[in-house]
Design a protein around this motif. Structure first.
Motif, mmCIF file in Angstrom:
data_model
loop_
_atom_site.group_PDB
_atom_site.id
_atom_site.type_symbol
_atom_site.label_atom_id
_atom_site.label_comp_id
_atom_site.label_asym_id
_atom_site.label_seq_id
_atom_site.Cartn_x
_atom_site.Cartn_y
_atom_site.Cartn_z
ATOM 1 N N LYS A 135 -13.055 -14.041 3.571
ATOM 2 C CA LYS A 135 -13.064 -15.492 3.326
ATOM 3 C C LYS A 135 -11.657 -16.011 3.027
ATOM 4 O O LYS A 135 -11.248 -17.042 3.543
ATOM 5 C CB LYS A 135 -13.989 -15.836 2.151
ATOM 6 C CG LYS A 135 -15.442 -15.867 2.492
ATOM 7 C CD LYS A 135 -16.244 -16.288 1.275
ATOM 8 C CE LYS A 135 -17.719 -16.271 1.552
ATOM 9 N NZ LYS A 135 -18.500 -16.609 0.351
ATOM 10 N N ARG A 136 -10.944 -15.266 2.178
ATOM 11 C CA ARG A 136 -9.594 -15.707 1.823
ATOM 12 C C ARG A 136 -8.660 -15.628 3.025
ATOM 13 O O ARG A 136 -7.825 -16.501 3.222
ATOM 14 C CB ARG A 136 -9.054 -14.886 0.652
ATOM 15 C CG ARG A 136 -9.711 -15.320 -0.644
ATOM 16 C CD ARG A 136 -9.197 -14.644 -1.857
ATOM 17 N NE ARG A 136 -7.770 -14.679 -2.012
ATOM 18 C CZ ARG A 136 -7.131 -13.927 -2.913
ATOM 19 N NH1 ARG A 136 -7.804 -13.126 -3.693
ATOM 20 N NH2 ARG A 136 -5.823 -13.993 -3.010
ATOM 21 N N TRP A 182 -9.462 -18.562 5.275
ATOM 22 C CA TRP A 182 -8.993 -19.815 4.679
ATOM 23 C C TRP A 182 -7.479 -19.949 4.839
ATOM 24 O O TRP A 182 -6.986 -21.018 5.217
ATOM 25 C CB TRP A 182 -9.380 -19.882 3.199
ATOM 26 C CG TRP A 182 -9.047 -21.201 2.590
ATOM 27 C CD1 TRP A 182 -9.775 -22.350 2.637
ATOM 28 C CD2 TRP A 182 -7.864 -21.521 1.846
ATOM 29 N NE1 TRP A 182 -9.119 -23.361 1.964
ATOM 30 C CE2 TRP A 182 -7.956 -22.878 1.473
ATOM 31 C CE3 TRP A 182 -6.752 -20.787 1.458
ATOM 32 C CZ2 TRP A 182 -6.964 -23.511 0.734
ATOM 33 C CZ3 TRP A 182 -5.756 -21.426 0.718
ATOM 34 C CH2 TRP A 182 -5.877 -22.772 0.368
#
Length: 192
Positions: free
Chosen positions: A128-129, A132
């Protein structure tokens, strides 16, 4: 504060002003990413090899690393390793206090990550990071290998919700005539 754009009248035509070009470009880029999730493939590792190493590679199983290595080939593995090493040396030589990652020399002179860095606990959190960070980079226009003009100048990536809202804002209300004598839609009740 309203986000609606003001109207301008140009002679006999009233048209809605477009959002600033920078906002429109970022909206189109976001829509492009939503429609093309393949952008976030392993090939994006070269964009930031250190970040990829910390957020993705550290959670890969040996089998996953081997499969990724086979897909890259020997030259791809070598190129990635060299870029990662050069990035570590650069991060050590020019520390950035605002950087997400930091490095120091180990007891044997090796370059190692500092323990103070915020490292995700799970593979999913790391993914996810990573996504992002790469999305923010793409929206800023910092992917120098990507042809942004193909997206920024393509109105197919406009947000259709905005287009629909604009259509309904500009539509004139009208009554439907039934039997050419009575207006439908009138209830006779006045709302105040």
């Amino acid at each position: 504060m309203s986000t609606r754009e003001p109207y301008s009248s140009t002679g006999d035509v009233t048209e809605r002003l477009k959002p600033p070009a920078s906002v429109q470009a970022k909206n189109r880029r976001k829509r492009y990413l939503d429609q093309h999730p393949e952008y976030f493939s392993a090939d994006l590792e070269m964009a930031d090899p250190l970040l990829y190493d910390r957020l993705i590679r550290r959670f890969q199983t040996p089998a996953e690393r081997e499969a990724e290595g086979r897909a890259k080939g020997f030259s791809g593995i070598l190129q990635t390793d060299l870029l990662r090493s050069e990035a570590k040396i650069d991060a050590l030589a020019h520390p950035d206090p605002n950087a997400m990652l930091s490095y120091k020399r180990g007891p044997n002179g090796e370059i190692i990550a500092e323990d103070k860095d915020d490292i995700p606990a799970t593979k999913e959190e790391g993914q996810k990071r990573w996504q992002w960070e790469m999305e923010m980079r793409f929206l800023k226009g910092a992917d120098y290998d990507f042809d942004y003009s193909a997206v920024d100048e393509n109105d197919e990536y406009d947000d259709w919700n905005e287009e629909q809202e604009r259509y309904f804002d500009e539509e004139e209300p009208e009554w439907i005539l039934e039997d050419q004598c009575k207006l439908a839609g009138e209830t006779g009740i006045q709302d105040y």
